[in-house]
Design a protein around this motif. Structure first.
Motif, mmCIF file in Angstrom:
data_model
loop_
_atom_site.group_PDB
_atom_site.id
_atom_site.type_symbol
_atom_site.label_atom_id
_atom_site.label_comp_id
_atom_site.label_asym_id
_atom_site.label_seq_id
_atom_site.Cartn_x
_atom_site.Cartn_y
_atom_site.Cartn_z
ATOM 1 N N UNK A 190 1.202 -1.253 0.000
ATOM 2 C CA UNK A 190 0.018 0.219 -0.112
ATOM 3 C C UNK A 190 1.155 0.470 0.035
ATOM 4 N N UNK A 191 0.913 1.494 -0.937
ATOM 5 C CA UNK A 191 1.407 2.991 -1.035
ATOM 6 C C UNK A 191 0.855 4.611 -1.279
ATOM 7 N N UNK A 192 0.882 5.568 -0.736
ATOM 8 C CA UNK A 192 0.376 6.882 -1.107
ATOM 9 C C UNK A 192 0.892 7.554 -0.894
ATOM 10 N N UNK A 193 0.785 8.934 -2.247
ATOM 11 C CA UNK A 193 1.393 10.077 -2.095
ATOM 12 C C UNK A 193 0.538 11.361 -1.748
ATOM 13 N N UNK A 194 0.859 11.874 -1.034
ATOM 14 C CA UNK A 194 -0.243 13.276 -1.162
ATOM 15 C C UNK A 194 0.538 14.102 -0.756
ATOM 16 N N UNK A 195 0.086 15.493 -1.791
ATOM 17 C CA UNK A 195 1.055 17.006 -1.142
ATOM 18 C C UNK A 195 -0.595 18.320 -1.873
ATOM 19 N N UNK A 196 -0.201 19.117 -0.905
ATOM 20 C CA UNK A 196 -1.352 19.611 -0.853
ATOM 21 C C UNK A 196 -0.094 21.861 -0.456
ATOM 22 N N UNK A 197 -1.464 22.570 -1.682
ATOM 23 C CA UNK A 197 -0.743 23.942 -1.356
ATOM 24 C C UNK A 197 -2.041 24.711 -0.295
ATOM 25 N N UNK A 198 -1.447 25.846 -0.320
ATOM 26 C CA UNK A 198 -3.349 27.117 0.058
ATOM 27 C C UNK A 198 -2.619 27.891 0.192
ATOM 28 N N UNK A 199 -4.045 28.855 -0.156
ATOM 29 C CA UNK A 199 -3.831 30.966 0.045
ATOM 30 C C UNK A 199 -4.669 30.575 0.778
ATOM 31 N N UNK A 200 -4.288 31.196 1.974
ATOM 32 C CA UNK A 200 -4.629 32.504 2.816
ATOM 33 C C UNK A 200 -5.211 31.084 4.221
ATOM 34 N N UNK A 201 -4.833 30.067 4.117
ATOM 35 C CA UNK A 201 -4.978 29.132 5.426
ATOM 36 C C UNK A 201 -5.283 29.483 6.394
ATOM 37 N N UNK A 202 -6.504 29.237 6.915
ATOM 38 C CA UNK A 202 -6.024 29.784 8.654
ATOM 39 C C UNK A 202 -5.835 28.158 9.566
ATOM 40 N N UNK A 203 -6.628 28.072 10.642
ATOM 41 C CA UNK A 203 -6.315 27.372 11.933
ATOM 42 C C UNK A 203 -7.901 26.228 11.374
ATOM 43 N N UNK A 204 -8.786 26.768 10.017
ATOM 44 C CA UNK A 204 -9.848 25.960 10.405
ATOM 45 C C UNK A 204 -9.658 25.223 8.814
ATOM 46 N N UNK A 205 -9.276 25.866 7.985
ATOM 47 C CA UNK A 205 -8.679 25.307 6.458
ATOM 48 C C UNK A 205 -7.377 24.747 6.533
ATOM 49 N N UNK A 206 -6.429 24.739 7.424
ATOM 50 C CA UNK A 206 -5.074 24.317 6.862
ATOM 51 C C UNK A 206 -4.896 22.708 7.079
ATOM 52 N N UNK A 207 -3.799 22.045 6.491
ATOM 53 C CA UNK A 207 -3.967 20.559 6.058
ATOM 54 C C UNK A 207 -3.593 20.457 8.131
ATOM 55 N N UNK A 208 -4.166 18.993 8.426
ATOM 56 C CA UNK A 208 -3.342 18.531 9.819
ATOM 57 C C UNK A 208 -2.817 17.728 9.543
ATOM 58 N N UNK A 209 -1.860 17.159 9.561
ATOM 59 C CA UNK A 209 -0.850 15.654 10.227
ATOM 60 C C UNK A 209 -1.042 15.521 11.025
ATOM 61 N N UNK A 210 -0.273 13.765 11.215
ATOM 62 C CA UNK A 210 0.180 13.136 12.573
ATOM 63 C C UNK A 210 -0.974 11.787 12.792
ATOM 64 N N UNK A 211 -0.322 10.995 13.145
ATOM 65 C CA UNK A 211 -0.766 10.188 13.919
ATOM 66 C C UNK A 211 -1.487 9.087 13.432
#
Length: 402
Positions: A246-267
């Motif tokens: 099982x392999x998974x590559x994900x990438x993302x970028x954003x414009x004007x992100x805040x705490x409610x729209x930011x990408x959350x990683x971990x766990x």
């Protein structure tokens, strides 16, 4: 007040964390009836409960041949969609969704690996959505889907007794979101599918009001507009020996992100999101990013002759451009772990226990953290495939006796 907080924590442990993001890139044509649950618990430091538990139903031909019902039901939250197959043409479906419940918009603040309950708060939500699903090349072995979704989401925030007295909550607000994406292939909403392949690209715009400052003397804000762009490439393949990768590559970028729209990683909570951003050993959603690149891989090897017991070495890494205000030293984060699982021959159920070590996770003792997880999936349809779903039987029983 403390016993109320403990009770709420228990409910959150039973509620799916991000259930509104479990939708597929099409109206799912297969009957599914599942019970899913999972828990991610760290050994280092206090952290909020990271768990989910829900009943999942996808029922084609729901009272009519062109109607599909998708329902995810947790103790304090519900996510549903009625899919009208072929409503806008032979290859274009319409979905109408309703979702909402308690604690769905809880926000947990982390600072350099430390959970900050004095800056974390609870949030309830309700939303409605309309989605278009179009198949560009029907009949192909690997189909290409287009998705367009418009969603109105409303958030209501509440204080906890641990929130700092001088911390101002964000104002209750609505968010008008629209998502557009192309998905080649896809992944079934299962804990360990035997075969999957996907290449997808997505855009999401989020428009909130009222926006503005909150926190300590307005040291953070709700952005009026945030834009997200991300892509995913994954492959899951099982050989005749029942070894699989099982392999998974994900990438993302954003414009004007805040705490409610930011990408959350971990766990590691693989069923808590349509696009899980896992790093073994870390707290769940410990890292907040405006831009990121991540990679996860796992290889499953049968341990017994009947292939029921399995061992799965796994690992994950991410390069993170942190959201301002949530930075920590070093952009590189990685973790490794192992899972031990049992899968019944009938396909009725499976259980997976995992251990992970986060090499760059910041803790009070330095770098490094450990976490364990346990995941259960029960396939109710596999148990009695010739019977209608449990929900249909329950509704039928009530209608006959009321």
């Amino acid at each position: 007040m403390r016993h109320i907080e403990n009770y709420r924590g228990l409910l959150v442990a039973l509620a799916v964390l991000c259930m509104t993001r479990t939708a597929l890139g099409q109206v799912d044509p297969d009957l599914r009836e599942l019970l899913q649950s999972g828990l991610n618990q760290s050994f280092h430091g206090a952290a909020p409960v990271a768990a989910y538990g829900y009943y999942y139903l996808n029922e084609p031909n729901f009272h009519h041949t062109n109607v599909t019902l998708r329902l995810a039901l947790a103790p304090v939250y519900m996510d549903s969609e009625v899919g009208l197959v072929g409503l806008l043409g032979p290859h274009t479906d319409l979905g109408i969704g309703l979702a909402g419940g308690g604690f769905a918009d809880n926000y947990y603040e982390f600072e350099r690996g430390k959970y900050l309950p004095n800056e974390s708060f609870m949030g309830d939500s309700g939303e409605g959505s309309v989605s278009l699903y179009h198949t560009f090349d029907p009949g192909k072995r690997i189909p290409l889907f287009g998705v367009l979704r418009i969603k109105e989401h409303y958030s209501v925030y509440q204080r906890t007794d641990q929130l700092a007295s001088d911390f101002t909550l964000p104002r209750d607000h609505s968010s008008l979101d629209w998502r557009a994406g192309l998905r080649l292939g896809g992944r079934e909403p299962l804990l360990t599918p035997e075969l999957a392949g996907e290449i997808s690209a997505w855009y999401e715009g989020q428009y909130r009001g009222p926006a503005g400052g909150y926190g300590f003397d307005d040291d953070r804000e709700v952005a009026p507009i945030s834009e997200l762009f991300w892509m995913r490439v994954l492959l899951i393949y099982t050989m005749g020996s029942k070894q699989s990768f099982d392999v998974n590559f994900t990438a993302g970028t954003s414009g004007n992100a805040d705490r409610f729209s930011a990408y959350r990683l971990g766990g590691m909570l693989p069923q808590a999101s349509e696009f899980p951003l896992s790093i073994p050993g870390y707290f769940y959603q410990e890292l907040s990013a405006r831009n990121f690149i991540s990679f996860n891989g796992a290889y499953t090897i049968p341990l017994t002759a009947d292939k029921s017991w399995r061992i799965t070495p796994m690992g994950g890494l991410a390069v993170v451009d942190y959201l301002p205000g949530t930075q920590q030293p070093g952009a590189f984060n990685s973790g490794a772990g192992v899972g031990i699982g049992y899968k019944a021959h009938s396909g009725n159920w499976q259980l997976l226990a995992t251990y992970g070590y986060g090499f760059e996770a910041v803790r009070s003792s330095g770098r490094g953290a450990q976490a364990v997880g346990i995941f259960l999936e029960i396939n109710l349809h596999a148990r009695k495939p010739n019977e209608p779903p449990y929900l249909d039987r329950a509704v039928g029983y009530l209608s006959d006796h009321l």
